[in-house]
Enzyme design. Structure first.
Site, mmCIF file in Angstrom:
data_model
loop_
_atom_site.group_PDB
_atom_site.id
_atom_site.type_symbol
_atom_site.label_atom_id
_atom_site.label_comp_id
_atom_site.label_asym_id
_atom_site.label_seq_id
_atom_site.Cartn_x
_atom_site.Cartn_y
_atom_site.Cartn_z
ATOM 1 N N ARG A 48 0.869 -1.181 0.000
ATOM 2 C CA ARG A 48 0.000 0.000 0.000
ATOM 3 C C ARG A 48 0.903 1.227 0.000
ATOM 4 N NH1 ARG A 48 2.456 1.834 3.655
ATOM 5 N NH2 ARG A 48 0.931 3.506 3.724
ATOM 6 N N GLY A 49 0.259 2.403 -0.146
ATOM 7 C CA GLY A 49 1.035 3.626 -0.332
ATOM 8 C C GLY A 49 1.089 3.918 -1.824
ATOM 9 N N ALA A 50 0.796 5.166 -2.187
ATOM 10 C CA ALA A 50 0.571 5.479 -3.607
ATOM 11 C C ALA A 50 1.727 5.077 -4.538
ATOM 12 C CB ALA A 50 0.233 6.965 -3.741
ATOM 13 N N ARG A 91 -7.472 -0.477 -6.744
ATOM 14 C CA ARG A 91 -7.824 0.595 -5.779
ATOM 15 C C ARG A 91 -8.061 1.876 -6.581
ATOM 16 N NH1 ARG A 91 -4.290 1.093 -0.410
ATOM 17 N NH2 ARG A 91 -6.198 2.123 0.315
ATOM 18 N N GLN A 198 -1.555 2.424 10.028
ATOM 19 C CA GLN A 198 -0.291 2.498 9.266
ATOM 20 C C GLN A 198 0.784 3.261 10.040
ATOM 21 O OE1 GLN A 198 -3.313 3.045 7.983
ATOM 22 N NE2 GLN A 198 -3.460 2.556 5.800
ATOM 23 N N ASP A 239 -2.130 10.857 -2.181
ATOM 24 C CA ASP A 239 -2.540 9.819 -3.141
ATOM 25 C C ASP A 239 -2.922 10.413 -4.484
ATOM 26 O OD1 ASP A 239 -2.895 8.439 -0.417
ATOM 27 O OD2 ASP A 239 -2.959 6.838 -1.905
ATOM 28 N N LYS A 250 -4.649 9.930 3.187
ATOM 29 C CA LYS A 250 -5.275 9.060 4.193
ATOM 30 C C LYS A 250 -6.251 9.829 5.076
ATOM 31 C CE LYS A 250 -4.984 5.586 4.537
ATOM 32 N NZ LYS A 250 -6.059 4.749 3.897
HETATM 33 O O1 MRU Z 1 -4.457 3.185 2.315
HETATM 34 P P1 MRU Z 1 -2.975 3.380 2.165
HETATM 35 O O2 MRU Z 1 -2.166 2.832 3.279
HETATM 36 O O3 MRU Z 1 -2.496 2.948 0.797
HETATM 37 O O4 MRU Z 1 -2.802 4.967 2.205
HETATM 38 C C1 MRU Z 1 -1.518 5.513 2.141
HETATM 39 C C2 MRU Z 1 -1.499 6.985 2.233
HETATM 40 O O5 MRU Z 1 -2.519 7.629 2.368
HETATM 41 C C3 MRU Z 1 -0.183 7.661 2.056
HETATM 42 O O6 MRU Z 1 -0.118 8.823 2.800
HETATM 43 C C4 MRU Z 1 -0.006 8.018 0.573
HETATM 44 O O7 MRU Z 1 -0.293 6.919 -0.240
HETATM 45 C C5 MRU Z 1 1.345 8.498 0.281
HETATM 46 S S1 MRU Z 1 2.571 7.235 0.418
HETATM 47 C C6 MRU Z 1 4.034 8.007 0.099
#
Ligand code: MRU
Length: 345
Positions: A48-50, A91, A198, A239, A250
């Site tokens: 996960r994470g963009a 997603r 997270q 994201d 998030k």
């Molecule tokens: O639902 P997630 O854990 O994928 O959400 C992650 C976030 O919101 C992060 O802040 C975002 O993706 C940036 S990661 C560098």
């Protein structure tokens, strides 16, 4: 120092991911040869994470090409369009997923690729290039942010934006680790980040590796900490950033930004340019992922709300541009007015 790789391509033609759902209790790696399973891993948040989602989708396409039995280039291109559709549906909010898949599709469309082997090689090399772009961007983001972090800074960070979320150095978390590496005395307040934690699970684990001092706070404590302890800056990831600077990140990011505004604390959104979506005029056009109620009503296997209790679980929120001090990218720090300055970037 960091010793782990959230995403790795293995020479024998496998994608290896850390199962982030099991951290910090266990460091477990999962190997993939099937793009369908990679899509499930993205949806179920193994990864996960963009930026990490985008890199993983790129390698998902490399698996689709490698393990295809298509006899010719036309058949392979058709199969890759199907794989693209499956990965694209994993997603909805992080634009990096679509950005990475668009890059792969542009590469596959090159008419000079005139054999199955040439397409396979091109898809894998594009996936590696996406990873390399994010790694280099992350590093530059940390350098660009250094002048914004005073010595002895107390910083609030939301969610997880470290190497687990990006492949290498991280984005918002890199602002903190780069300052620490540069010898600045920094302290991180880590939002636990309900409901998937997270912050408490992943950001705390990563800060341990970097040796940065930190303290976990519940999301609702941020305003109190600003008022009582004093905070020098907030850093959050993103994201998707719309053309006017409105930012999806998030859930809880917007409330943090409101609290920062009320306490005159600089609020920085940090991300690579792969997260900017100039096709969307404002944040109202960004699709917000809704996740299952059980993420709120259960704690792992333990039911914490009345059985069958309804719950509303938006995974992201939109922080209006007016609450953002600046956007820190690999190409520089962008200040308002964002519509003009993002277009120039
Ligand atoms: O639902 P997630 O854990 O994928 O959400 C992650 C976030 O919101 C992060 O802040 C975002 O993706 C940036 S990661 C560098």
């Amino acid at each position: 120092m960091k010793t782990y790789h959230a995403i790795a391509w293995l020479a024998e033609g496998k994608l290896r991911l850390i199962d982030q759902r099991r951290l910090p209790q266990e460091l477990v790696y999962c190997d993939y040869t099937d793009y369908d399973k990679v899509a499930v891993a993205i949806r179920e948040m193994v990864v996960r994470g963009a930026p990490a989602i985008g890199i993983t989708a790129g390698y998902g396409m490399a698996l689709a090409a490698l393990y295809s039995s298509a006899p010719d280039t036309d058949a392979l291109r058709t199969e890759l369009r199907s794989a693209d559709a499956v990965l694209r549906a994993a997603r909805p909010t992080a634009v990096n997923l679509f950005w990475a898949l668009d890059r792969i599709q542009r590469r596959v469309a090159d008419p000079a690729l005139d054999s199955v082997a040439a397409i396979r090689e091109a898809v894998l090399s594009e996936a590696h290039a996406i990873y390399a772009f994010e790694e280099a961007s992350n590093f530059r983001i940390g350098q660009n942010a250094l002048p914004l972090v005073p010595d002895r800074a107390r910083i609030i960070h939301h969610c997880n934006t470290g190497p687990l979320a990006t492949g290498e150095y991280g984005t918002a978390l890199r602002v903190i680790t780069a300052a620490h590496e540069a010898g600045k005395d920094v302290f991180a307040y880590v939002d636990e980040t309900r409901p998937r934690l997270q912050g408490a699970r992943l950001t705390a684990w990563e800060l341990e590796q970097w040796g940065v001092p930190y303290s976990i706070i519940v999301d609702g404590a941020a305003a109190h900490i600003m008022r009582t302890v004093g905070i020098d800056l907030c850093v959050v990831g993103c994201d998707r950033i719309a053309a006017n600077g409105d930012t999806a990140n998030k859930i809880g990011t917007y409330s943090l930004a409101l609290a920062a505004k009320a306490h005159n604390v600089p609020f920085y959104v940090v991300g690579p340019t792969s997260t900017i979506d100039m096709a969307l005029a404002t944040g109202d056009e960004i699709t917000i992922e809704q996740r299952p109620a059980e993420e709120i009503t259960r704690f792992e296997t333990c039911q914490i709300a009345p059985a069958g209790a309804p719950a509303t679980n938006p995974a992201f929120d939109i922080t209006p541009a007016a609450y953002i001090t600046a956007i820190i990218t690999e190409r520089g720090v962008v200040y308002p007015p964002f519509t003009e300055n993002l277009a120039r970037l």
